[in-house]
Each structure stands twice: as C-alpha cells, then as structure tokens.
Design an enzyme around this catalytic site. Sequence first.
Site, PDB file in Angstrom:
ATOM      1  N   THR A 148      -6.668  10.515  -0.429  1.00 36.09           N
ATOM      2  CA  THR A 148      -6.691  11.357  -1.615  1.00 36.09           C
ATOM      3  C   THR A 148      -5.426  11.210  -2.449  1.00 36.09           C
ATOM      4  O   THR A 148      -5.315  11.792  -3.498  1.00 36.09           O
ATOM      5  CB  THR A 148      -6.841  12.842  -1.209  1.00 36.09           C
ATOM      6  OG1 THR A 148      -5.795  13.185  -0.321  1.00 36.09           O
ATOM      7  CG2 THR A 148      -8.183  13.061  -0.542  1.00 36.09           C
ATOM      8  N   THR A 166       0.865  -1.184   0.000  1.00 39.22           N
ATOM      9  CA  THR A 166       0.000   0.000   0.000  1.00 39.22           C
ATOM     10  C   THR A 166       0.902   1.235   0.000  1.00 39.22           C
ATOM     11  O   THR A 166       1.331   1.688  -1.046  1.00 39.22           O
ATOM     12  CB  THR A 166      -0.978  -0.003   1.195  1.00 39.22           C
ATOM     13  OG1 THR A 166      -0.255  -0.273   2.402  1.00 39.22           O
ATOM     14  CG2 THR A 166      -2.040  -1.070   1.000  1.00 39.22           C
ATOM     15  N   LYS A 194       3.983  -7.004   3.760  1.00 33.31           N
ATOM     16  CA  LYS A 194       3.755  -5.589   3.502  1.00 33.31           C
ATOM     17  C   LYS A 194       3.466  -4.925   4.834  1.00 33.31           C
ATOM     18  O   LYS A 194       2.924  -5.520   5.764  1.00 33.31           O
ATOM     19  CB  LYS A 194       2.607  -5.354   2.517  1.00 33.31           C
ATOM     20  CG  LYS A 194       1.208  -5.768   2.983  1.00 33.31           C
ATOM     21  CD  LYS A 194       0.470  -4.829   3.870  1.00 33.31           C
ATOM     22  CE  LYS A 194       0.355  -3.454   3.271  1.00 33.31           C
ATOM     23  NZ  LYS A 194      -0.408  -2.536   4.229  1.00 33.31           N
ATOM     24  N   THR A 202      -0.362  -6.435  12.690  1.00 30.01           N
ATOM     25  CA  THR A 202      -0.391  -5.104  12.100  1.00 30.01           C
ATOM     26  C   THR A 202       0.348  -5.011  10.772  1.00 30.01           C
ATOM     27  O   THR A 202       1.138  -4.110  10.563  1.00 30.01           O
ATOM     28  CB  THR A 202       0.137  -4.054  13.081  1.00 30.01           C
ATOM     29  OG1 THR A 202      -0.170  -4.493  14.398  1.00 30.01           O
ATOM     30  CG2 THR A 202      -0.545  -2.729  12.855  1.00 30.01           C
ATOM     31  N   GLU A 212       6.218   4.675   7.530  1.00 30.69           N
ATOM     32  CA  GLU A 212       5.808   5.866   6.791  1.00 30.69           C
ATOM     33  C   GLU A 212       6.590   7.090   7.268  1.00 30.69           C
ATOM     34  O   GLU A 212       6.533   7.471   8.435  1.00 30.69           O
ATOM     35  CB  GLU A 212       4.308   6.088   6.955  1.00 30.69           C
ATOM     36  CG  GLU A 212       3.496   5.043   6.224  1.00 30.69           C
ATOM     37  CD  GLU A 212       2.014   5.122   6.493  1.00 30.69           C
ATOM     38  OE1 GLU A 212       1.248   4.545   5.701  1.00 30.69           O
ATOM     39  OE2 GLU A 212       1.622   5.727   7.501  1.00 30.69           O
ATOM     40  N   ASN A 215      -0.273  10.434   6.081  1.00 25.16           N
ATOM     41  CA  ASN A 215      -1.548  10.005   6.662  1.00 25.16           C
ATOM     42  C   ASN A 215      -2.606  11.092   6.633  1.00 25.16           C
ATOM     43  O   ASN A 215      -3.798  10.811   6.776  1.00 25.16           O
ATOM     44  CB  ASN A 215      -1.313   9.493   8.083  1.00 25.16           C
ATOM     45  CG  ASN A 215      -0.712   8.106   8.067  1.00 25.16           C
ATOM     46  OD1 ASN A 215      -1.387   7.122   7.837  1.00 25.16           O
ATOM     47  ND2 ASN A 215       0.601   8.040   8.274  1.00 25.16           N
TER      48      ASN A 215
END
Length: 410
Positions: free
Chosen positions: A410, A161, A187, A198, A283, A405
């Site tokens: 979007t 992702t 992933k 998680t 991230e 995040n």
Amino acid sequence: MNENKHMEIVSDKEMKSGITAPMGFLSAGLHCGIKRYKKDLALIVSEKPAVAAAIFTQNKVQAAPVILSKKHLNNGDKFRAIIVNSGNANACTGERGMKDAAEMAALTASALNIEPEEVFVSSTGVIGEPLPMEKIRTGIDKIVDMLSDDDSNAAAEAIMTTDTFPKFISVEFEVNGKTGTIGGIAKGSGMIHPNMATMLAFITTDVQVEKNYFQSALKKTADKTFNRITVDGDTSTNDMVIALANGLSGVEIKEDDGSADVFESVLFEVMKKLAVDIVKDGEGATKLIEIVVEGALSDDDALKAARSVAHSPLVKTAVHGEDANWGRILAAVGYSGIEFNPDNFEIYINGTCILGKNYDVKLSIEEANKTLKPNEIELLIKLNEGSGKANYWTCDLSEEYVKINGSYRT
C-alpha cells in the site's frame, strides 16, 4: 597468487561508474509507469556479444523471468542485453507471466536488432500481479534511445524497490600490462537471506574468459559474498546474479595461470561491496553488523556459527537496542550444530573484549553497551578450538522493518 611481475591489481574503491565502466557496455534507466513516480525500467547492453554466467534463487517458487533467463543461459553461448523492471515481480502469474517475460525479451531484441535468446529478463517487486505490459512496451521503445556509457546511476536507481540508495561500483586491474575492469550494480533491502542470492545483481567485465570457468568463478565468489548476508531470513522468488564478459579490453583470463587469481580477487571486491551495501540498506536498518568467527574446528563450522548468530532476531534486536547481551550470542552459536566447548568462548565488540574464557565478564553492562554505539559493528567470536574462520554480514532489526513490510503493498 602468481608472482608474475606484470600482474597487478589496480583498485579504486571510490570509483562508482558501475556497469558502464568496463569497455563496450551501455546502460539506461527510466520511469515507465509501473511505479508511481520513481524509475522502474533498466537496460544493460554489451556492444559486442558477451559470455554470460548466472546464478538464480533456490526458492521452489520461481518467477517467470527467472525461468526464462535460466533457459536462455542454458541454451545460448553469447548474450547482448539484460532488461529489468522493478515494482512488479511477475511471479506467480502463470502462463500470462511467461508470455510477458518472453515479450520483454522479444521487444528488447527487436529494438536492438538482436535475437530474443540473447536477452536476459529480470523483474522485482510485488508478487502475484500481472505486468502492465502497455507501459513496459512504451518504456522499452524509449529506453533504447537513452543508452549511454557515461555512468550507470540511472540503471542502478531503476532496479530499486524499498532500497534507499543505489548500489554500484567498478574496479580496474592490470594483467600483463593490460587493464581490465569489472563493474556492478545491485538492489536489495528486504527478503534478504543467503540461498542465492536474495537480491538482484548485474556484473559486467571487459575481459576475455571461458564460459565454464566464468560460471565457476561467479558461483564461488557469490558463496563468499551474496550468500553470506542476511537481513530478515526471507528468500525471494526472483533473485539472480547475471554477469557478462565481452573481451573488449584484450585482457585474457586463464584458469590455469595467475590471471585467474587476479580476476577472482577483483570479482570478490566488487561483489563484497555490493553485498555489504545491501545489508547496510536493510529495511529499517540502523547498524551494519559483521560477524567474525575464529578458532572453530573447521571453516565450515565457523560459517555455521556465524550464520546462526546473523539469523538470530534476538541478537539483531539487542544490537539495535545497544544491549550487549552476550548470552544471546552464546546461545545462537550453541544451537548452530557445531562442536565447541562453551568454557573457551570469547566475545569482542569492535575490538573490546566483553566476555573472556570461563564466562569471565570483562565490563559492566553500562560499559559493554557503549561498544554498540557506532553504526558499524564488528562482532568477533573466538571459539579457541581450531583454525576455522568465517565472516558474515547482517544488520540490526528495528521497529521500522515491521512498518515497511506491514504496508509494502500500500
């Protein structure tokens, strides 16, 4: 470790053929249109019926594929395939979500000429949106013809992702003159918090293993790897680890002899590599942090202390800013709930002592901060109370995490 001379681990950490390295496993990945342009559908297949083990998210809110795959695991003995989509979690989608997950299993089974109950289903991505089943139906029809045992790169890419790189590994080992292999892909980048697990991970092996032992070994190893990583403290609705063992190598793993020791050592190596890669790819992360706690009253206390430090946003932001603020580390251990004497506390960063016993500051602020320059940080905490020890992995927390995040949908 059993001293059987015919038992030897043969490991190549640079091997990266992943889930298709073990005998009798095929995989494929493609773009079916769930995402705008990146691969978003993966298929893993065992050419022979396989024993399965799995562990799932402990989140009270569980996605349809988790519920369905749990049902298949509990009701079946042999399995053949795992179908995975990314870009859409099929979570919080009600009755339609359950129907869509069941259809994914049925379509995959029909294409492979097997039973739907032999198929695990997994999804990852945005929560609360129905699956675009027309695209998935077309994708499943195509992906079966793309199955290959060459490598698992395409499948590893298709389950991503917000990941920035695919995560895969395979390791060979020897038992009594026969060679077995364990491979895996995973992933994970955000919503990473140890509560099993998680992230998504898929493990394959060509050894012969009994189902109950396989389940126990997977859970025990996950507790030392996937359940010791954190990025942001969030647990997802879709997390799962599924392992398949098809026995094609002829290597037999028995719980009551040394073969189990070898198998579990290699399983740990595979799962640790995947877990650490997830943290490296956190991230917005710029630094991998391994937290080592030694000298606790027990291993459990050491784990609690390490977990507390790993979860601290103040510690993680300090590392990102290369500020060796030892007070934040001491405070995080202080609220972990364990017993220790703060006067005995020592802190080392990448082998350099920055705080000794009785709050003896070893370096100037400027010199201490230099220890945080590397991209990989070992943070060693010595409590000097007992023999308990534990490891944990996390990453720094950056402005980029907020950007990622803040615009995820979007």
